[in-house]
Motif scaffolding. Structure first.
Motif, PDB file in Angstrom:
ATOM      1  N   ILE A  51       2.984   6.561  15.941  1.00 14.05           N
ATOM      2  CA  ILE A  51       1.881   7.085  14.962  1.00 14.05           C
ATOM      3  C   ILE A  51       0.888   6.131  14.531  1.00 14.05           C
ATOM      4  N   PHE A  52       0.751   5.011  15.027  1.00 14.43           N
ATOM      5  CA  PHE A  52      -0.124   3.757  15.076  1.00 14.43           C
ATOM      6  C   PHE A  52      -0.844   3.241  16.076  1.00 14.43           C
ATOM      7  N   PRO A  53      -1.947   3.226  16.440  1.00 16.01           N
ATOM      8  CA  PRO A  53      -2.459   2.872  18.004  1.00 16.01           C
ATOM      9  C   PRO A  53      -1.876   1.443  18.143  1.00 16.01           C
ATOM     10  N   PHE A  54      -1.897   0.690  17.248  1.00 16.52           N
ATOM     11  CA  PHE A  54      -1.423  -0.914  17.561  1.00 16.52           C
ATOM     12  C   PHE A  54      -0.166  -0.876  18.071  1.00 16.52           C
ATOM     13  N   GLU A  55       0.560  -0.100  17.984  1.00 13.53           N
ATOM     14  CA  GLU A  55       2.071   0.196  18.596  1.00 13.53           C
ATOM     15  C   GLU A  55       2.144   0.221  19.999  1.00 13.53           C
ATOM     16  N   THR A  67       4.195   7.358  23.704  1.00 16.15           N
ATOM     17  CA  THR A  67       2.846   8.062  23.627  1.00 16.15           C
ATOM     18  C   THR A  67       2.463   7.715  22.265  1.00 16.15           C
ATOM     19  N   PHE A  68       0.935   7.369  22.177  1.00 13.60           N
ATOM     20  CA  PHE A  68       0.457   7.312  20.803  1.00 13.60           C
ATOM     21  C   PHE A  68       0.152   8.820  20.410  1.00 13.60           C
ATOM     22  N   VAL A  69       0.932   9.354  19.378  1.00  9.49           N
ATOM     23  CA  VAL A  69       0.468  11.081  19.243  1.00  9.49           C
ATOM     24  C   VAL A  69      -0.476  11.337  17.803  1.00  9.49           C
ATOM     25  N   ARG A 283       1.993  17.544  19.291  1.00  8.91           N
ATOM     26  CA  ARG A 283       1.943  16.427  20.383  1.00  8.91           C
ATOM     27  C   ARG A 283       3.489  15.965  20.720  1.00  8.91           C
ATOM     28  N   THR A 284       4.070  15.430  19.668  1.00  4.64           N
ATOM     29  CA  THR A 284       5.523  14.892  19.900  1.00  4.64           C
ATOM     30  C   THR A 284       6.498  16.120  20.261  1.00  4.64           C
ATOM     31  N   ILE A 287       6.032  16.421  23.871  1.00  6.44           N
ATOM     32  CA  ILE A 287       7.207  15.510  24.491  1.00  6.44           C
ATOM     33  C   ILE A 287       8.362  15.779  24.646  1.00  6.44           C
ATOM     34  N   ALA A 288       8.912  16.417  23.325  1.00  2.96           N
ATOM     35  CA  ALA A 288      10.530  16.893  23.531  1.00  2.96           C
ATOM     36  C   ALA A 288      10.500  17.945  24.572  1.00  2.96           C
ATOM     37  N   MET A 289       9.671  19.014  24.673  1.00  4.62           N
ATOM     38  CA  MET A 289       9.651  20.194  25.548  1.00  4.62           C
ATOM     39  C   MET A 289       9.768  19.482  27.088  1.00  4.62           C
TER      40      MET A 289
END
Length: 293
Positions: A51-55, A67-69, A283-284, A287-289
């Motif tokens: 949830i944070f771009p820097f991660e 993935t950055f969601v 978006r999350t 990813i689960a699908m």
């Protein structure tokens, strides 16, 4: 898995023993502390929804599919409402009429009693100093639903003869709809303020021992999430001894200048842009699908 690493990392290990794919949404704050958890995440987690771009670079370097969601806070607020708040004059308290000379400062001391005890009186004392230099300013204190309202009122009673101050109970968005400037306890609320484009002074005060231990274990240049995201101080931080009435009021008076407000709002728009777009949960789910398929 959602948040809560103390339980969820154990749940991830259990799931993997049964060959169940694991998706982690709102991952542990390994960028701040316990970086060693990355090894555990790499072992038990199939994909991380960040949830944070820097991660993202941190997870990529650790070999963890990620993935950055985007940030879920973006979904809590209407984009059109945020846009309108950034251009409309604030309203005079209790009148509903628009006025350009009514400058409103929101005081956000947190929701826990120890935070309120530590910070609210300092904020109120700073407000008295601000009022001496700016007669058109008024103040609004945010009181969370869980906060002890009588305790907050008791603290405000001492100052209400010196400054115009009121209380807004409930969601902090009640303050965002009015405030031109915020003085806020460090926390998620500062990121919400950034999304709303409201210039903010972050204050942080804990016991000297807690601060000493925190400095040893937390490897960050800033305490405020907007500053961590921007990689610079877009919200001034006054920590520990600097979180005193004189320094808070001085910084507030400086930020109240039109040119400084404009620059601050411009930098906060950049922070909001960095958080992505609404739809993090959707978006999350995708990813689960994909993992299921």
């Amino acid at each position: 898995l959602v948040d809560y690493p103390g339980f969820n990392l154990k749940a991830a290990a259990w799931a993997k023993t049964f060959h169940i794919p694991v998706l982690y949404y709102i991952t542990p704050k390994v960028w701040a502390w316990k970086k060693s958890r990355l090894k555990t995440i790499r072992k038990w987690v199939d994909h991380a929804a960040l949830i944070f771009p820097f991660e993202l670079p941190l997870y990529k370097r650790s070999g963890i599919p990620a993935t950055f969601v985007g940030n879920p806070l973006l979904d809590q607020f209407s984009v059109s409402r945020i846009a309108s708040q950034s251009v409309l004059p604030r309203t005079k308290h209790g009148t509903g009429s628009k006025t350009a000379d009514d400058f409103v400062i929101g005081l956000l001391p947190g929701s826990r009693k120890n935070e309120i005890h530590s910070l609210l009186e300092t904020m109120l004392a700073a407000s008295c100093l601000i009022k001496k230099q700016c007669q058109t300013v008024r103040f609004v204190v945010s009181a969370a639903e869980s906060a002890d309202l009588s305790y907050i009122r008791g603290m405000i009673d001492t100052y209400e003869k010196q400054i115009p101050v009121s209380i807004k109970k409930g969601s902090v968005s009640n303050i965002f709809s009015q405030a031109d400037l915020l003085i806020a306890a460090s926390g998620t609320v500062t990121l919400e303020a950034a999304i709303h484009g409201i210039p903010t002074i972050i204050i942080y005060k804990v016991s000297p021992l807690t601060f000493f231990l925190g400095k040893r274990f937390v490897r960050l240049d800033y305490v405020g999430l907007p500053n961590i995201i921007a990689k610079k101080e877009v919200m001034p931080e006054l920590l520990q001894d600097k979180a005193n009435p004189v320094q808070i009021s001085d910084r507030a008076i400086e930020m109240m200048q039109p040119a400084n407000l404009h620059q601050s709002r411009k930098e906060l728009r950049f922070v909001k842009h960095m958080l992505g777009t609404p739809g993090a949960a959707r978006r999350t789910a995708q990813i689960a699908m994909n993992l299921l398929n």
